[in-house]
Scaffold this active site. Structure first.
Site, PDB file in Angstrom:
ATOM      1  N   GLY A 296     -17.791  19.819 -10.391  1.00 10.10           N
ATOM      2  CA  GLY A 296     -16.657  19.747  -9.532  1.00 10.10           C
ATOM      3  C   GLY A 296     -15.637  18.662  -9.572  1.00 10.10           C
ATOM      4  O   GLY A 296     -15.448  17.906 -10.269  1.00 10.10           O
ATOM      5  N   GLY A 298     -13.204  16.604  -6.230  1.00  6.54           N
ATOM      6  CA  GLY A 298     -12.596  16.387  -5.095  1.00  6.54           C
ATOM      7  C   GLY A 298     -11.455  15.533  -4.674  1.00  6.54           C
ATOM      8  O   GLY A 298     -10.897  14.863  -5.943  1.00  6.54           O
ATOM      9  N   GLY A 299     -10.969  14.778  -3.455  1.00  6.26           N
ATOM     10  CA  GLY A 299     -10.117  14.098  -3.448  1.00  6.26           C
ATOM     11  C   GLY A 299     -10.591  13.107  -3.412  1.00  6.26           C
ATOM     12  O   GLY A 299      -9.310  11.522  -4.488  1.00  6.26           O
ATOM     13  N   PHE A 300     -12.178  12.282  -4.292  1.00  3.44           N
ATOM     14  CA  PHE A 300     -12.214  10.850  -4.458  1.00  3.44           C
ATOM     15  C   PHE A 300     -12.137  11.492  -6.182  1.00  3.44           C
ATOM     16  O   PHE A 300     -11.414  10.024  -6.978  1.00  3.44           O
ATOM     17  CB  PHE A 300     -13.530  10.795  -4.671  1.00  3.44           C
ATOM     18  CG  PHE A 300     -14.112   9.404  -4.676  1.00  3.44           C
ATOM     19  CD1 PHE A 300     -14.345   9.313  -3.896  1.00  3.44           C
ATOM     20  CD2 PHE A 300     -14.885   9.445  -6.501  1.00  3.44           C
ATOM     21  CE1 PHE A 300     -15.336   7.080  -4.657  1.00  3.44           C
ATOM     22  CE2 PHE A 300     -15.010   8.174  -6.505  1.00  3.44           C
ATOM     23  CZ  PHE A 300     -15.026   7.277  -5.712  1.00  3.44           C
ATOM     24  N   GLY A 301     -11.888  12.619  -6.522  1.00 10.85           N
ATOM     25  CA  GLY A 301     -11.759  12.213  -7.994  1.00 10.85           C
ATOM     26  C   GLY A 301     -12.500  13.323  -8.933  1.00 10.85           C
ATOM     27  O   GLY A 301     -13.462  14.114  -8.006  1.00 10.85           O
ATOM     28  N   PRO A 302     -13.072  13.563 -10.158  1.00 10.07           N
ATOM     29  CA  PRO A 302     -14.357  14.687 -10.634  1.00 10.07           C
ATOM     30  C   PRO A 302     -15.624  14.358 -10.149  1.00 10.07           C
ATOM     31  O   PRO A 302     -15.883  12.343 -10.132  1.00 10.07           O
ATOM     32  CB  PRO A 302     -13.607  14.174 -12.545  1.00 10.07           C
ATOM     33  CG  PRO A 302     -12.923  13.293 -12.209  1.00 10.07           C
ATOM     34  CD  PRO A 302     -12.518  12.770 -11.297  1.00 10.07           C
ATOM     35  N   VAL A 303     -16.499  14.730 -10.628  1.00 10.26           N
ATOM     36  CA  VAL A 303     -17.861  14.875 -10.274  1.00 10.26           C
ATOM     37  C   VAL A 303     -18.660  15.543 -11.456  1.00 10.26           C
ATOM     38  O   VAL A 303     -19.028  16.475 -11.967  1.00 10.26           O
ATOM     39  CB  VAL A 303     -18.365  15.413  -9.275  1.00 10.26           C
ATOM     40  CG1 VAL A 303     -19.707  15.425  -8.835  1.00 10.26           C
ATOM     41  CG2 VAL A 303     -17.609  15.127  -7.984  1.00 10.26           C
ATOM     42  N   LYS A 317     -19.766  10.686  -9.159  1.00 11.56           N
ATOM     43  CA  LYS A 317     -18.275  10.460  -8.479  1.00 11.56           C
ATOM     44  C   LYS A 317     -17.609   9.583  -9.230  1.00 11.56           C
ATOM     45  O   LYS A 317     -18.332   8.869  -8.557  1.00 11.56           O
ATOM     46  CB  LYS A 317     -18.330  10.379  -7.231  1.00 11.56           C
ATOM     47  CG  LYS A 317     -19.344  11.907  -6.073  1.00 11.56           C
ATOM     48  CD  LYS A 317     -19.285  11.459  -5.049  1.00 11.56           C
ATOM     49  CE  LYS A 317     -17.574  11.364  -4.158  1.00 11.56           C
ATOM     50  NZ  LYS A 317     -17.717  11.464  -2.801  1.00 11.56           N
ATOM     51  N   ASP A 415     -14.996  14.889   7.741  1.00 13.18           N
ATOM     52  CA  ASP A 415     -15.000  16.131   7.169  1.00 13.18           C
ATOM     53  C   ASP A 415     -15.428  16.711   6.886  1.00 13.18           C
ATOM     54  O   ASP A 415     -15.504  17.143   5.592  1.00 13.18           O
ATOM     55  CB  ASP A 415     -14.196  15.234   5.811  1.00 13.18           C
ATOM     56  CG  ASP A 415     -13.077  16.018   4.985  1.00 13.18           C
ATOM     57  OD1 ASP A 415     -12.426  16.825   5.323  1.00 13.18           O
ATOM     58  OD2 ASP A 415     -12.465  15.471   3.603  1.00 13.18           O
TER      59      ASP A 415
END
Length: 601
Positions: A296, A298-303, A317, A415
């Protein structure tokens, strides 16, 4: 060979280098045991300057030395009232090996080759840059596989930022914030490290780990603590005072040595000891962050999906350089989720802070996010029957209630959305991603922020327009999620040929026309309790009402979901139900309505 002390006659057995390669007179370098604190081996020049330090014995080796030399020898360490020494046996009786301290100050493990009729060096000390004594200066740690091998300990900053940015690390780090001692302070656990040198220390071999912690906490000069019995029961107490010198992150999984670094409450947040995993371990677990293990983004980065040596699966994460979130959100998520324990919240296993690297390590959720199940045609058709959808709605509601009312902190998620609800192997929902979460104390349940955060389509009107958020903001997001789960449609992507309403306005229109059942996902099975689905539609509409005071609390939502006989109020004006035209159409009803009849579809 014995290297160490015979205490009965004060005999110290140590190695001394030659003066030069061709001069066997006494040279400049020595290698031997020193007994201050826990016994360690030191490589010194001129009997004073430390070149390298081994760290204490941890059962199979000295903690600061690598595993490479263990392929040819079986080392052992003996400590009795009479003797303290190191020795070894060869792994293969036919092996011929020797240890040489060269005239240049390199300790070498040499192996004889019958084929080549010569000695070859199989291992040497110092072996890498982190072997250099005090490489990163005081209050810093050296990690050999990190792009910038030196990093300050938690709660510390570079003493000379300009030198530090130019890779000049010798001055080390100093405390970022003044000590709050004897106020509230805590400890950050560093796992798998070579302990600091014992320059100013206190030792007690009979204390428990908790007693050691309390002892350190009661003395404002205490910088860190650890156990003395590394290889046994994890007991005994070793306390450091002042600066912490010569720490390094160890590469091998087998290291048992942990150090608890003292930090202020502002650096840690309510005395949390969050497990720290080293970068090398995470890289190995994810096959060096292989694209094949990416699950995945997201806004944090890749998972990434990973697997630890014990077989446990993890989700990693990794904060990316161009992440929309930053170190504040990273710390925010780590500290919040570490303090939360609920079956409907994702479990944080630890984190990794290594130079510029920031990673959070979670339990792995094999069924991914709810997002893929309710919006993916194939998965929805095969998996999400109504009973499963209802259980997910209830599980998310219980998780939110815990955050709003039952946790030690009262937390607003800010969120909540389908992609932030993860599903375990039994399809139990778990709320994730606390990077934007806020804690509110006591009755302080309404706040205003200059920075509006959230995901468009799930944000409440007061949050999106005025930056005001409260628990009722989460309730609004929950209502959107309920309507998405029932319809199998995404709010922001919803289109209807007959009107411009979004997924909030469409069910509102159907509700007023008495056709709310038309919202139900056509891909659901034919047999389910229509009244239960209709009740959930009504709850969803109540949650997305325009005015926060009209929305129910999560405690009321749980009551509505659990009791089929409870009276439900009629929904009033909705918020953001016509995003495209922004028409201010007033649909309102005043009667209360409850549905208790069970029907088949």
């Amino acid at each position: 060979m014995k290297l160490g002390w015979d205490l009965r006659v004060s005999l110290d057995r140590y190695l001394t280098s030659w003066k030069r390669e061709d001069d066997p007179s006494l040279g400049d370098f020595t290698y031997g045991f020193e007994l201050e604190g826990l016994p360690q081996k030191f490589l010194r020049k001129y009997n004073s300057k430390v070149i390298q330090r081994s760290g204490p014995w941890e059962g199979t080796r000295f903690s600061g030395l690598g595993m490479s030399s263990l392929s040819t020898i079986r080392p052992s360490f003996v400590q009795t009232p009479d003797e303290v020494y190191y020795t070894y046996n060869v792994s293969n009786k036919s092996t011929i090996t020797r240890t040489v301290l060269s005239h240049t100050g390199s300790l070498q493990r040499c192996l004889w080759s019958d084929q080549n009729l010569e000695w070859s060096v199989t291992y040497s000390i110092p072996n890498d840059a982190c072997d250099e004594y005090g490489k990163c200066g005081p209050n810093a740690i050296c990690t050999i596989n990190s792009p910038r091998i030196c990093s300050c300990l938690t709660g510390y900053i570079p003493k000379s930022p300009l030198d530090w940015s130019a890779l000049g690390w010798s001055e080390g780090c100093v405390k970022k914030n003044p000590s709050s001692c004897p106020g509230k302070e805590g400890f950050r656990k560093l796992k798998g490290v070579k302990v600091p040198d014992m320059l100013q220390f206190w030792i007690n071999t009979s204390m428990s780990l908790k007693e050691c912690r309390d002892k350190c906490l009661s003395n404002c000069s205490c910088s860190a603590y650890s156990v003395t019995d590394i290889e046994g029961r994890g007991s005994g107490c070793l306390i450091w005072y002042g600066d912490l010198i010569d720490m390094r992150q160890l590469n091998e999984f087998s290291s048992n040595q942990n150090v608890f670094i003292r930090v202020t409450a502002s650096d840690l947040g309510d005395d949390i000891e969050l497990p720290m995993l080293n970068f090398v371990a995470i890289a190995k677990a994810t096959d060096n962050f292989s694209y094949l293990n990416k699950i995945g983004e997201g806004g944090f980065g890749p998972v990434y999906r990973g697997q630890l040596p014990n077989g446990k699966e993890i989700a990693v994460k990794r904060l990316s350089e161009n992440s929309r979130q930053g170190s504040d959100e990273f710390k925010n998520e780590a500290l919040f989720i570490a303090r939360l324990q609920h079956r409907n919240l994702v479990k944080l296993l630890g984190c990794c802070i290594d130079g510029e690297e920031r990673m959070l390590i979670y339990e792995y959720m094999p069924n991914g996010s709810l997002n893929s199940y309710i919006f993916d045609t194939l998965l929805t058709a095969n998996s999400l029957v109504w009973r499963r959808r209802f259980d997910i709605i209830v599980g998310v509601a219980r998780g939110l209630l815990y955050l709003h009312r039952d946790s030690r902190l009262r937390i607003i998620h800010r969120d909540l959305k389908a992609s932030n609800v993860l599903l375990d192997s039994e399809m139990n929902p778990k709320i994730s991603d606390f990077g934007m979460a806020r804690a509110v104390g006591g009755d302080q349940m309404l706040e205003k922020t200059m920075r509006v955060v959230g995901t468009y389509g799930y944000m409440s009107p007061e949050n999106a327009i005025d930056g005001i958020f409260s628990t009722k903001s989460d309730v609004f997001s929950f209502g959107v999620l309920v309507l998405e789960i029932i319809s199998g449609r995404k709010n922001r992507a919803f289109r209807h040929p007959d009107h411009n309403f979004n997924l909030l306005g469409h069910p509102w229109k159907l509700w007023l026309e008495g056709k709310a059942f038309e919202l139900i996902d056509e891909k659901m099975e034919d047999s389910f309790a229509v009244s239960e689905v209709m009740r959930c539609i009504q709850i969803g509409l109540l949650c997305v009402q325009r005015h926060p005071e009209d929305r129910p609390s999560m405690a009321s939502v749980i009551l509505m979901l659990d009791s089929q006989s409870a009276m439900l109020p009629q929904p009033k004006q909705l918020g953001f139900f016509d995003e495209r035209n922004h028409e201010d159409v007033d649909y309102s009803l005043s009667n209360e309505m409850t549905i208790t009849q069970i029907e088949g579809r």
